[in-house]
Design a protein around this motif. Structure first.
Motif, mmCIF file in Angstrom:
data_model
loop_
_atom_site.group_PDB
_atom_site.id
_atom_site.type_symbol
_atom_site.label_atom_id
_atom_site.label_comp_id
_atom_site.label_asym_id
_atom_site.label_seq_id
_atom_site.Cartn_x
_atom_site.Cartn_y
_atom_site.Cartn_z
ATOM 1 N N ASP A 424 16.038 33.844 -18.226
ATOM 2 C CA ASP A 424 14.352 33.375 -17.725
ATOM 3 C C ASP A 424 13.721 32.411 -18.567
ATOM 4 O O ASP A 424 13.781 32.555 -19.623
ATOM 5 C CB ASP A 424 13.685 34.718 -17.635
ATOM 6 N N SER A 425 13.418 31.380 -17.780
ATOM 7 C CA SER A 425 12.595 30.191 -18.379
ATOM 8 C C SER A 425 11.333 29.900 -17.742
ATOM 9 O O SER A 425 11.096 30.186 -16.516
ATOM 10 C CB SER A 425 13.559 29.324 -18.667
ATOM 11 N N TYR A 426 10.571 29.239 -18.289
ATOM 12 C CA TYR A 426 9.156 28.791 -17.436
ATOM 13 C C TYR A 426 8.938 27.219 -17.806
ATOM 14 O O TYR A 426 8.928 27.107 -19.025
ATOM 15 C CB TYR A 426 7.880 29.769 -17.878
ATOM 16 N N SER A 433 8.481 31.857 -12.882
ATOM 17 C CA SER A 433 9.654 31.631 -13.957
ATOM 18 C C SER A 433 10.898 31.475 -13.097
ATOM 19 O O SER A 433 10.823 31.766 -11.913
ATOM 20 C CB SER A 433 9.729 32.585 -14.887
ATOM 21 N N SER A 434 12.054 30.985 -13.961
ATOM 22 C CA SER A 434 13.121 30.817 -12.959
ATOM 23 C C SER A 434 13.907 31.918 -12.405
ATOM 24 O O SER A 434 14.633 31.940 -11.625
ATOM 25 C CB SER A 434 14.129 30.042 -14.200
ATOM 26 N N GLN A 527 -0.175 33.508 -20.810
ATOM 27 C CA GLN A 527 0.664 32.515 -19.623
ATOM 28 C C GLN A 527 1.687 33.541 -19.364
ATOM 29 O O GLN A 527 2.081 33.514 -17.898
ATOM 30 C CB GLN A 527 1.274 31.251 -20.474
ATOM 31 N N SER A 528 2.393 34.132 -20.350
ATOM 32 C CA SER A 528 3.401 35.122 -19.807
ATOM 33 C C SER A 528 2.835 36.125 -18.659
ATOM 34 O O SER A 528 3.753 36.290 -17.728
ATOM 35 C CB SER A 528 4.164 35.922 -20.639
ATOM 36 N N PHE A 529 1.587 36.811 -18.951
ATOM 37 C CA PHE A 529 1.204 37.801 -18.066
ATOM 38 C C PHE A 529 0.779 37.144 -16.763
ATOM 39 O O PHE A 529 1.107 37.789 -15.768
ATOM 40 C CB PHE A 529 -0.061 38.272 -18.777
ATOM 41 N N LEU A 530 0.174 35.905 -16.757
ATOM 42 C CA LEU A 530 -0.091 35.352 -15.608
ATOM 43 C C LEU A 530 1.075 34.988 -14.731
ATOM 44 O O LEU A 530 1.247 35.240 -13.492
ATOM 45 C CB LEU A 530 -1.040 34.109 -15.641
ATOM 46 N N VAL A 531 2.254 34.327 -15.212
ATOM 47 C CA VAL A 531 3.357 34.071 -14.622
ATOM 48 C C VAL A 531 4.140 35.269 -14.012
ATOM 49 O O VAL A 531 4.615 35.183 -12.972
ATOM 50 C CB VAL A 531 4.309 33.355 -15.467
ATOM 51 N N THR A 532 4.083 36.370 -14.863
ATOM 52 C CA THR A 532 4.448 37.669 -14.369
ATOM 53 C C THR A 532 3.954 38.172 -13.064
ATOM 54 O O THR A 532 4.455 38.650 -12.145
ATOM 55 C CB THR A 532 4.727 38.863 -15.470
ATOM 56 N N LEU A 533 2.725 38.083 -13.061
ATOM 57 C CA LEU A 533 1.720 38.325 -12.008
ATOM 58 C C LEU A 533 2.238 37.551 -10.556
ATOM 59 O O LEU A 533 2.528 38.214 -9.614
ATOM 60 C CB LEU A 533 0.376 38.200 -12.085
ATOM 61 N N ASN A 534 2.319 36.349 -10.873
ATOM 62 C CA ASN A 534 2.819 35.235 -9.793
ATOM 63 C C ASN A 534 4.214 35.800 -9.398
ATOM 64 O O ASN A 534 4.669 35.744 -8.205
ATOM 65 C CB ASN A 534 2.959 34.076 -10.267
ATOM 66 N N ASN A 535 5.292 36.337 -10.271
ATOM 67 C CA ASN A 535 6.676 36.720 -9.963
ATOM 68 C C ASN A 535 6.563 37.828 -9.027
ATOM 69 O O ASN A 535 7.420 37.870 -8.156
ATOM 70 C CB ASN A 535 7.324 36.941 -11.483
ATOM 71 N N VAL A 536 5.858 38.859 -9.408
ATOM 72 C CA VAL A 536 5.597 40.069 -8.802
ATOM 73 C C VAL A 536 5.156 39.788 -7.369
ATOM 74 O O VAL A 536 5.743 40.391 -6.170
ATOM 75 C CB VAL A 536 4.560 41.037 -9.231
ATOM 76 N N GLU A 537 4.387 39.018 -7.157
ATOM 77 C CA GLU A 537 3.848 38.583 -5.602
ATOM 78 C C GLU A 537 4.727 37.864 -5.153
ATOM 79 O O GLU A 537 5.054 38.084 -3.726
ATOM 80 C CB GLU A 537 2.320 37.657 -5.849
#
Length: 770
Positions: A424-426, A433-434, A527-537
């Motif tokens: 996984d990369s951002y 993320s990817s 940033q990781s937390f926010l990206v993870t939220l986006n990933n979940v959505e």
């Protein structure tokens, strides 16, 4: 006198009863009864007298009808005589007709008998001539005519004067029949050995004329099966010589099966008209049954070669071992399975297509042949068809291959998803993320491959495995990332976040699933937390999109005739599970947003709102004017909110940002109400609060699509109360005077807010009737 005597007797009896009465009341009662009886009798007499004229008129009419009735009687007797005569005449005619009909039938029977005797003689002469000229079609036609003759008529003829001649003819015809059967069978076998298709078809058409339907179909099927076997062997030899660099090398066994199925389908299409024309409807099943046996033999050879050349069983065993072992050293590389999985699904798809073709042809043949058949015959034919399709070696072999395939495809998906998570990369500027795109590409690929097999059971199995992978493994990855929390602002919260992160990483290392690169910096962790939220959505949305796509694809598959009666129910069940997983991702997103709200927003917003208490709202004109020029609280509060939400707006998707803003708005409303109830207000202080609240609502309305006024309804009503000039003015807005306004405050809360005004007396507030 007798009449008078009778009347006197009746009267005497009556008089006796009357004379025996001595009481005045009884005498009066008897008198009244006699008066009533007299009245009734009088009424009856009047009624009879009234009918006198009617009765007389009817009597006159009857007298007039007398002559007419005599005429009618005479006409009726005359008509009865005519009917009797006609009946006798009809009976005589009917008897003559029956005699004529009997004579006609006997004449027809005589003619038929004569024709049959002539036909018998003609058939005998014709078959002898045709056999001498080797005109086997004509000879078969004569034998067919002989076999079609009425045996009872021939038996009667044998009992006549020419019985000896007929017996001789019959004997000659029977000998010719046996001789022709032997010749046709021999000629057919010779043509079959020589591969002479015109001669094979020639003698194939003769068999049904001799009553040898089953034998003809069996022998012709044997010839066709040899053709199929030779061609299949030739194709298999070509497979063994195929260069691995060839474009179709990866699916060469699927292509070989395709050629086999196409060859059999072509044979059925070519020879179906011949079978229907010469053998009759309903006979195609017999031909296909023989062909299917040969098809099974050739499929077994191809599949055995496929298993050997592709090392299918060994790879399956490796996959099983890899799924049971946790160490990665002995695991088979997923991409090695990719070509073989594709080929298996293609092989199954071709098999399903072939079986559907066979089923359609047999059903069509049975339907025409069974149009006048009983329900029992139709059900029996359906059983034959089901047995042929479900119990043939082709079906069983493909089920076995697909069984192995499902396990290998599950392994391929799981391992590839784990790789996507590990890699996984951002990229800066991206919201997700990817791994999200990678994981859903893998899931779609695996489900799509199962769909391409045309097997409903295979598809449902892979949908279920995909659902499990997303729900358990992948959701767990995202949950663990969110569990690390959003970096806190205070030292204690930061320490708690680090401890949580270390525990998660330690757990991950023990499971051997995911690598960690050490504790990230605060900015990276945010940033990781926010990206993870986006990933979940995005995951939740992707699952629903995948569900809709599958609904469409499955509908097309079912409309083409694939799958059994329960296929739709199976698919619906699997897709409903997929929708449930999407909801679980939404629940996880909500948990993450609540965490973000409580960790990042609440610790900041609450102190800013508490500053409201440091600003006095017990003010006079001079202070009110000063507040108007230099806002003491709300403008700075709005600036702080703007700065804080800017970070989130850049890092979150619009949907998540909007939801987060809604949570923040609810938080502001709750906290502001708390500090409000701790403050005191003058009349101008209430007006100042009203201005501050309006400014805050106006700002929040611009940053979210959620309904703001509903959340601030209680605060707005508190502002209204704080702006009242006198205590009793509340009655102009309360109860029946509220109009369209729905009060969110209880009477106790209204009194509590009124008490915040320093200029309102508590006695006046208590006296209010709310």
């Amino acid at each position: 006198p007798g009449g008078e005597g009778g009347g006197l007797t009746a009267s005497a009896l009556s008089m006796e009863r009357i004379q025996s009465l001595t009481d005045l009341a009884d005498l009066e009662a008897a008198y009244s009864r006699l008066c009533e009886e007299e009245k009734v009798v009088q009424e009856e007499l009047d009624a009879l007298l009234e009918q006198q004229s009617t009765v007389e008129n009817k009597m006159v009419a009857l007298h007039r009808m007398g002559p007419n009735l005599q005429l009618i009687e005479g006409d009726a007797q005359q008509l009865a005589g005519m009917i009797t005569f006609t009946c006798n005449l009809a009976e005589n005619v009917s008897s003559k007709v029956r005699q004529l009909d009997l004579a006609k039938n006997r004449l027809y029977q005589a003619i038929q008998r004569a024709d049959d005797i002539l036909d018998l003689k003609f058939c005998m002469d014709g078959v002898q001539t045709a056999l001498r000229n080797e005109d086997y079609e004509q000879a078969a036609a004569h034998i067919h005519r002989y076999l079609s003759l009425d045996k009872s008529v021939i038996e009667l003829s044998r009992q006549g004067k020419e019985g000896g001649i007929i017996d001789a003819n019959l004997k000659l015809l029977q000998e010719a029949e046996q001789r022709l059967k032997t010749i046709v069978t021999g000629k057919f076998d010779t043509a079959m050995k020589q591969g002479d298709l015109p001669q094979v078809e020639r003698f194939f058409k003769i068999f049904p004329l001799l009553g040898l339907h089953e034998e003809g179909l069996s022998k012709f099927s044997e010839y066709l099966c040899k053709q199929v076997a030779n061609k299949a062997e030739e194709n298999l030899q070509l497979v063994m010589g195929t260069d691995m660099s060839d474009r179709r090398a990866a699916v060469i066994f699927a292509d070989t099966l395709t050629l086999l199925f196409e060859g059999i389908a072509r044979i059925v299409e070519t020879h179906q008209p011949i079978v229907e024309t010469y053998y009759g409807l309903g006979r195609l099943y017999t031909l296909i049954k023989h062909l299917q046996v040969e098809c099974d033999r050739q499929v077994e050879k191809v599949v055995d070669k496929f298993i050997k050349e592709r090392d299918y069983h060994r790879q399956f065993q490796q996959v099983q071992n890899s799924m049971m072992r946790s160490s990665s050293a002995e695991k088979i590389e997923p991409r090695e399975l990719d070509p073989i999985l594709t080929e298996v699904t293609l092989m199954n798809a071709r098999s399903e297509l072939y079986l559907r073709f066979i089923k359609r042809r047999i059903i069509s043949d049975f339907e025409v042949g069974d149009s006048m058949a009983s329900e029992e015959v139709k059900q029996e034919h359906q059983k034959y068809l089901d047995k042929l399709l479900n119990n043939c070696l082709l079906s069983r072999t493909m089920q076995e291959l697909i069984g192995y395939y499902i396990t290998m495809e599950e392994y391929f998906m799981r391992e590839t998803v784990n790789k996507a998570v590990a890699m996984d990369s951002y990229e800066k500027g991206q919201l997700t993320s990817s791994m999200v795109d990678d994981v859903f590409y893998i899931v779609k690929k695996c489900i799509g491959r199962a769909l391409s097999s045309s097997s409903i059971d295979c598809l449902c199995a892979m949908i279920n495995h995909s659902t499990t992978e997303l729900e358990s493994d992948f959701r767990e990855v995202l949950y663990n990332k969110l569990k690390q929390g959003f970096p806190a602002t205070t030292f204690q919260d930061f320490q708690r976040g680090v401890t949580s992160a270390v525990n998660i990483m330690h757990s991950s290392l023990q499971q051997g699933k995911f690598d960690t690169k050490g504790i990230e910096s605060t900015d990276e962790a945010k940033q990781s937390f926010l990206v993870t939220l986006n990933n979940v959505e995005v995951c939740s949305e992707n699952i629903m999109t995948l569900k809709k796509t599958l609904e469409s694809d499955c509908s097309k598959l079912l409309s083409q005739g694939f799958g059994g009666e329960q296929a739709q129910a199976k698919i619906d069940s699997c897709l409903s599970d997929m929708a449930a997983v999407s909801n679980k991702f939404r629940d996880l997103l909500q948990e993450g947003l609540n965490e973000l709200n409580s960790t990042a927003i609440k610790p900041q917003v609450k102190p800013w709102i508490n500053l409201f208490l440091s600003v006095s709202h017990n003010i006079e004109e001079e202070e009110f004017s000063d507040y108007e020029a230099n806002d003491p609280w709300v403008q700075q509060f709005i600036v702080n909110l703007e700065q804080q939400m800017t970070e989130f707006k850049a890092g979150l998707s619009p949907v998540i940002y909007d939801t987060l803003t809604g949570l923040m708005t609810s938080l502001i409303a709750i906290e502001l109400e708390k500090v409000l109830l701790k403050s005191t207000f003058s009349r101008l202080g209430g007006l100042q609060f009203d201005k501050e609240l309006r400014s805050l609502i106006a700002y929040l309305t611009t940053v979210t699509t959620w309904t703001i006024r509903d959340k601030f309804a209680r605060l707005s009503q508190m502002a209204t109360i704080l702006n009242l000039e006198r205590v009793t003015e509340i009655l102009d807005y309360w109860g029946p005077n509220s109009g369209p306004l729905t009060w969110r405050l209880t009477p106790a809360e209204v009194r509590q807010v009124l008490a915040l005004r320093i200029d309102f007396r508590s006695e006046d507030i208590k006296r209010l009737r709310l």
